[in-house]
Design an enzyme around this catalytic site. Structure first.
Site, short mmCIF file in Angstrom:
data_model
loop_
_atom_site.label_atom_id
_atom_site.label_comp_id
_atom_site.label_asym_id
_atom_site.label_seq_id
_atom_site.Cartn_x
_atom_site.Cartn_y
_atom_site.Cartn_z
N HIS A 158 25.50 27.35 -0.28
CA HIS A 158 24.79 26.36 -0.94
C HIS A 158 25.99 25.35 -1.81
O HIS A 158 27.09 25.59 -2.14
CB HIS A 158 24.00 26.57 -2.20
CG HIS A 158 22.87 27.35 -1.98
ND1 HIS A 158 22.69 28.64 -1.25
CD2 HIS A 158 21.67 26.83 -2.25
CE1 HIS A 158 21.27 28.91 -1.43
NE2 HIS A 158 20.78 27.99 -1.70
N ASN A 190 32.10 32.71 -1.19
CA ASN A 190 30.83 32.48 -1.60
C ASN A 190 30.30 33.35 -2.45
O ASN A 190 29.69 32.93 -3.49
CB ASN A 190 30.03 32.39 -0.34
CG ASN A 190 28.62 31.95 -0.67
OD1 ASN A 190 28.50 31.00 -1.36
ND2 ASN A 190 27.51 32.46 -0.15
#
Ligand SMILES: *[C@@H]1O[C@H](CO)[C@@H](O)[C@H](O)[C@H]1NC(C)=O
Ligand SMILES: *[C@@H]1O[C@H](CO)[C@@H](O)[C@H](O)[C@H]1NC(C)=O
Ligand SMILES: *[C@@H]1O[C@H](CO)[C@@H](O)[C@H](O)[C@H]1NC(C)=O
Length: 344
Positions: A158, A190
């Site tokens: 994201h 991440n």
């Protein structure tokens, strides 16, 4: 139409070979040229679309009625390649999309203490109720596909974190559009250091009135053995579709009143962090990733803040502690999230 001219152009083709002759006249007529009336093929419905037909000598004729803004150079008469910057305005963020790289060029958010918490008395957004989806608002050839990420070895990272969009399920769902996603190394990035940085950004809302965040994928050159600088990056998908950034930047701006008695006089702080898209040790100091905001701007070809804002702001690490909180203890939860975010 004072600012544009109607151009009638007839393009003649013989068989499959494009004929050399293109006849174009500029006139103020708005009706399609007479070619259309002799056409055995019904003219297409949309205004300005080419009308194709056979004329009495059996040659194919294509007539086009084009509206060309008079400000555009003639070289763009038949096609204006862009780049088109898709500005995607969502509930919790705005993104600029890069059609060539098939991930955001940048994302922008405004966070406050209330925006990062679930609304009182309501359920708000929960990532368990969201699914990654392709962004159908983008033209199909330029979209990132779920398939491109599948078995790529990268997480669907994201740019605007789901946890920044807890205000409603709809707002959170929008963070799962692939137009908000870029390929990120999962373990050690991440799911760890990058997530700690996202958390640090959210926690800024505890000390500041408003928090603005730009997230920018970057492609940085690296000097190789022969002394030359090159950008090399992977492209995932089969055929290759989505580029894998070499680095990611978070650029933050915070505001708070200089004193409670003057709520309109704000102290601004800014800071930029550039992280490699790679495993980062938990003990790496956040300050070791600090770069000047201008360095991100130059690398990305973007202007993030005006000169006034830059010169009027303190460095964020002078306004608050630039230190991430390592959260290895919830790796069990991250592993279940991995099952959602990282098909391998
Ligand atoms: C048919 O098209 C050709 C060009 O392909 C043109 O030279 C010719 O004049 C056209 N004939 C008529 C009757 O419009
Ligand atoms: C959120 O996304 C899920 C999964 O795609 C969907 O079932 C749900 O209806 C969406 N909710 C809202 C409020 O858009
Ligand atoms: C990207 O993905 C689509 C759909 O899977 C595919 O048709 C296309 O050929 C791919 N490659 C490029 C370069 O668009």
């Amino acid at each position: 139409m004072p600012s544009s001219a109607i151009i009638h152009a007839a393009v003649f083709t013989a068989g499959a070979v494009l004929g050399g002759g293109i006849a174009a006249v500029v006139s103020s007529r708005t009706k399609p040229s007479s070619v259309a009336s002799t056409s055995p093929v019904p003219p297409s419905n949309s205004l300005g679309a080419p009308v194709i037909g056979l004329n009495s000598t059996g040659r194919t004729e294509v007539s086009r009625e084009l509206t060309v803004a008079s400000s555009l150079p003639l070289a763009l008469k038949y096609g204006n390649p862009g780049p088109v910057s898709d500005v995607l305005v969502r509930k919790a963020y705005v993104a600029g999309y890069d059609r060539r790289l098939r991930h955001p060029a940048w994302t922008a958010e405004h966070l406050t203490r209330s925006s990062v918490s679930k609304p009182a008395g309501e359920s708000g957004g929960d990532r368990q109720n969201s699914k990654f989806i392709e962004d159908e608002s983008l033209p199909s050839p330029f979209r990132a596909r779920l398939q491109d990420y599948f078995r790529s070895g990268y997480d669907r990272g994201h740019m605007v974190p789901a946890a920044d969009a807890k205000s409603s399920q709809e707002a959170m769902n929008e963070t799962f559009l692939l137009s908000n996603i870029a390929p990120q190394v999962g373990d050690g990035f991440n799911r760890h250091y990058w997530a700690y940085l996202e958390d640090w950004c959210r926690r800024l809302t505890g000390s500041f009135q408003d928090v603005y965040i730009f997230t920018v994928p970057l492609y940085l050159p690296k000097q190789e053995a022969d002394g030359k600088w090159r950008v090399t990056h992977e492209v995932i998908g089969s055929p290759p579709n989505v580029s894998v950034p070499t680095h990611f930047a978070k650029v933050v701006l915070t505001t708070k009143p200089v004193s409670p008695s003057t709520p309109d006089i704000l102290e601004l702080s800014t800071g930029a962090f550039v992280l490699p898209n790679a495993i980062i040790r938990d003990d790496a100091p956040l300050e070791s990733f600090v770069v000047p905001v201008e360095a991100v701007e130059r690398a990305a070809g973007l202007t993030l803040f005006s000169d006034e804002v830059k010169s009027a702001s303190k460095h964020i690490c002078q306004s608050t502690k630039c230190q991430v909180i390592v959260r290895r203890f919830d790796d069990a939860q991250k592993q279940s999230r991995k099952a959602i975010t990282a098909p391998k």
